[in-house]
Write a protein that holds these residues in place. Sequence first.
Motif, PDB file in Angstrom:
ATOM      1  N   GLY A   1      -3.808  -0.504 -16.030  1.00 19.00           N
ATOM      2  CA  GLY A   1      -2.420  -0.279 -16.426  1.00 19.00           C
ATOM      3  C   GLY A   1      -1.452  -0.297 -15.255  1.00 19.00           C
ATOM      4  N   ALA A   2      -1.986  -0.245 -14.049  1.00 17.71           N
ATOM      5  CA  ALA A   2      -1.094  -0.310 -12.877  1.00 17.71           C
ATOM      6  C   ALA A   2      -0.659  -1.750 -12.650  1.00 17.71           C
ATOM      7  N   ARG A   3       0.635  -1.927 -12.413  1.00 18.93           N
ATOM      8  CA  ARG A   3       1.160  -3.219 -11.993  1.00 18.93           C
ATOM      9  C   ARG A   3       1.664  -3.023 -10.564  1.00 18.93           C
ATOM     10  N   VAL A   4       0.848  -3.461  -9.605  1.00 23.02           N
ATOM     11  CA  VAL A   4       1.134  -3.174  -8.203  1.00 23.02           C
ATOM     12  C   VAL A   4       1.844  -4.364  -7.563  1.00 23.02           C
ATOM     13  N   THR A   5       3.037  -4.117  -7.050  1.00 20.97           N
ATOM     14  CA  THR A   5       3.685  -5.101  -6.180  1.00 20.97           C
ATOM     15  C   THR A   5       3.341  -4.751  -4.747  1.00 20.97           C
ATOM     16  N   GLY A   6       2.719  -5.691  -4.048  1.00 16.57           N
ATOM     17  CA  GLY A   6       2.372  -5.480  -2.647  1.00 16.57           C
ATOM     18  C   GLY A   6       3.277  -6.290  -1.739  1.00 16.57           C
ATOM     19  N   SER A   7       3.725  -5.645  -0.652  1.00 13.47           N
ATOM     20  CA  SER A   7       4.458  -6.360   0.392  1.00 13.47           C
ATOM     21  C   SER A   7       3.777  -5.991   1.697  1.00 13.47           C
TER      22      SER A   7
ATOM     23  N   ALA B   1      -6.179  -2.791 -11.546  1.00 15.30           N
ATOM     24  CA  ALA B   1      -4.746  -3.102 -11.386  1.00 15.30           C
ATOM     25  C   ALA B   1      -4.461  -4.579 -11.615  1.00 15.30           C
ATOM     26  N   GLU B   2      -3.229  -4.848 -12.069  1.00 19.69           N
ATOM     27  CA  GLU B   2      -2.666  -6.187 -11.937  1.00 19.69           C
ATOM     28  C   GLU B   2      -1.843  -6.183 -10.654  1.00 19.69           C
ATOM     29  N   VAL B   3      -1.793  -7.320  -9.986  1.00 17.22           N
ATOM     30  CA  VAL B   3      -1.178  -7.349  -8.664  1.00 17.22           C
ATOM     31  C   VAL B   3      -0.279  -8.573  -8.519  1.00 17.22           C
ATOM     32  N   ARG B   4       0.869  -8.389  -7.880  1.00 16.16           N
ATOM     33  CA  ARG B   4       1.680  -9.498  -7.368  1.00 16.16           C
ATOM     34  C   ARG B   4       1.952  -9.217  -5.901  1.00 16.16           C
ATOM     35  N   TRP B   5       1.925 -10.265  -5.049  1.00 19.17           N
ATOM     36  CA  TRP B   5       1.924 -10.006  -3.604  1.00 19.17           C
ATOM     37  C   TRP B   5       2.866 -10.893  -2.824  1.00 19.17           C
TER      38      TRP B   5
ATOM     39  N   ASN C   1       4.949  -1.023 -11.735  1.00 21.15           N
ATOM     40  CA  ASN C   1       5.039   0.433 -11.831  1.00 21.15           C
ATOM     41  C   ASN C   1       4.490   1.121 -10.582  1.00 21.15           C
ATOM     42  N   MET C   2       4.037   0.296  -9.615  1.00 26.00           N
ATOM     43  CA  MET C   2       3.602   0.821  -8.315  1.00 26.00           C
ATOM     44  C   MET C   2       4.032  -0.173  -7.228  1.00 26.00           C
ATOM     45  N   ILE C   3       4.352   0.364  -6.043  1.00 26.66           N
ATOM     46  CA  ILE C   3       4.608  -0.506  -4.882  1.00 26.66           C
ATOM     47  C   ILE C   3       3.630  -0.120  -3.777  1.00 26.66           C
TER      48      ILE C   3
ATOM     49  N   GLU D   1      10.592   2.650 -13.949  1.00 21.65           N
ATOM     50  CA  GLU D   1       9.180   2.736 -14.312  1.00 21.65           C
ATOM     51  C   GLU D   1       8.254   2.862 -13.098  1.00 21.65           C
ATOM     52  N   ILE D   2       8.822   2.855 -11.907  1.00 20.12           N
ATOM     53  CA  ILE D   2       7.968   2.893 -10.712  1.00 20.12           C
ATOM     54  C   ILE D   2       7.473   4.326 -10.484  1.00 20.12           C
ATOM     55  N   ARG D   3       6.161   4.482 -10.488  1.00 17.18           N
ATOM     56  CA  ARG D   3       5.591   5.827 -10.287  1.00 17.18           C
ATOM     57  C   ARG D   3       5.590   6.218  -8.821  1.00 17.18           C
ATOM     58  N   GLY D   4       5.555   5.229  -7.949  1.00 16.23           N
ATOM     59  CA  GLY D   4       5.590   5.582  -6.539  1.00 16.23           C
ATOM     60  C   GLY D   4       5.249   4.425  -5.636  1.00 16.23           C
ATOM     61  N   VAL D   5       5.393   4.707  -4.337  1.00 11.58           N
ATOM     62  CA  VAL D   5       5.097   3.709  -3.306  1.00 11.58           C
ATOM     63  C   VAL D   5       4.145   4.328  -2.294  1.00 11.58           C
TER      64      VAL D   5
END
Length: 482
Positions: free
Chosen positions: A47-53, A72-76, A138-140, A198-202
Amino acid sequence: STTGQDFKVADLSLASFGRKEITLAEHEMPGLMAIRREYAADKPLAGARVTGSLHMTVQTAVLIETLVALGAEVRWASCNIFSTQDHAAAAIAVGPEGTADNPQGIPVFAWKGETLEEYWWCTEQALTWPNTPTGGPNMILDDGGDATLLVHKGVEYEKAGAAPSVDTAENDEHRVILQLLNRTLSENAQKWTQLASEIRGVTEETTTGVHRLYEMQQAGSLLFPAINVNDSVTKSKFDNKYGCRHSLVDGINRATDVLIGGKVALVCGYGDVGKGCAESLRGQGARVLITEVDPICALQAAMDGYQVVTLDDAVETADIFVTTTGNKDIIMASDMAKMKHQAIVGNIGHFDNEIDMAGLAAIDGIVKDEVKPQVHTWTWPDGKILIVLSEGRLLNLGNATGHPSFVMSNSFANQTIAQIELFTKPESYPTDVYVLPKHLDEKVARLHLDALGVKLTTLRPEQAAYIGVPVEGPYKPDHYRY
Ligand code: NAI
């Protein structure tokens, strides 16, 4: 580059090379792989959608695939224009099951040598999630805080009803950010506000990004909770120090192949990164000088056997200059004007404002020439040449491949644990900046002992009682500094 698909990398045909290096790296990342095994069945990040930078390297590929293994699902995107390893990015886009003709991997937007416009476009792509309720993550997972910054600036300008005009930009990068946010405001005046809700945190990787987070927290503008991964002991006292001990000279060697032994090297800053850099140069036989503003770090440098000077003292005589401060305006154009012929100048701090590149370019009659990508000579009218690495951006990732896997296993084990904490226990983390509890820090260290043949001694119960710690730890109070 490939377009029309939900990723953008330099060259998909590099994927099999990338996959081979990822496989070798997995063995060198025992902590991260142990966490992958521990949580693979539970899938705490489902359920986590993690954007990574974060620098899109081989080691980061192992992190990304760990997040995916945990559900997690991830976009980077990368967090630096020069730090992507194109074969790692290709392998992530293709995925373990895909082929270059039929990529089945992860939406990754990263290639080595992005322009600033491309860099911020990539960051936006990583933050933009098609077919989701808010259109966002929903996560960074951040390194340096650029993804977090874009969301916060977006929300700030949406609240104000407008972004500042691009004419007010302080520099090129600021202009690109303002252009981007002016565009998103005209397309969707609630894009970032919706997305932030919707972002739970970074979870933040580095000193500079953590500094930005504490500033926002103090200003009351932080929009969601953050875990400061950098200040896990098993991050900053390992990655920043031992990582740079490896990758600083790696970068200088790959860039210049100059013999370091016997040369005079000046390291600006003696924090965690500076300590690793100084040791790295001394290990090659350089005579190392340090500059510091902090009396404690200056005293440490002196006790470690380095001469502590000011930049003015050494600017005309040193052969190699490295900035490690996370501060701005450390080496100015007027300093570079005084340096000797073929001195080497590079930065390993997170941002490119430690060295005054704009001032250098503005010197009357100076000529910039590319020796090879990320290595440039700057020639004064009188024939003096300066060698500048990675255009003033972090040289260990620009000129080499960054830190090796084993040390990144420590950093990324902390990252993964921090992601699990924030995603699965939002009620325990009201908006603020946190560090991981010490027992988790010790756990990360523990996971790396076997690989190095380390045998720990076990406290006897009477001994544990005598020093007032549990037999199983944590062994130190929070204020202990290692
Ligand atoms: P730190 O805070 O431990 O060390 C920085 C040191 O620079 C401090 O001791 C400070 O007193 C000193 N300093 C500040 N202004 C100065 C000045 N004008 N002249 C001389 N010294 C000055 O920070 P840390 O962890 O060493 O990180 C430094 C930078 O490196 C940050 O930007 C961080 O994000 C980045 N970093 C880069 C890595 C890489 O792989 N390239 C890895 C880890 C961190």
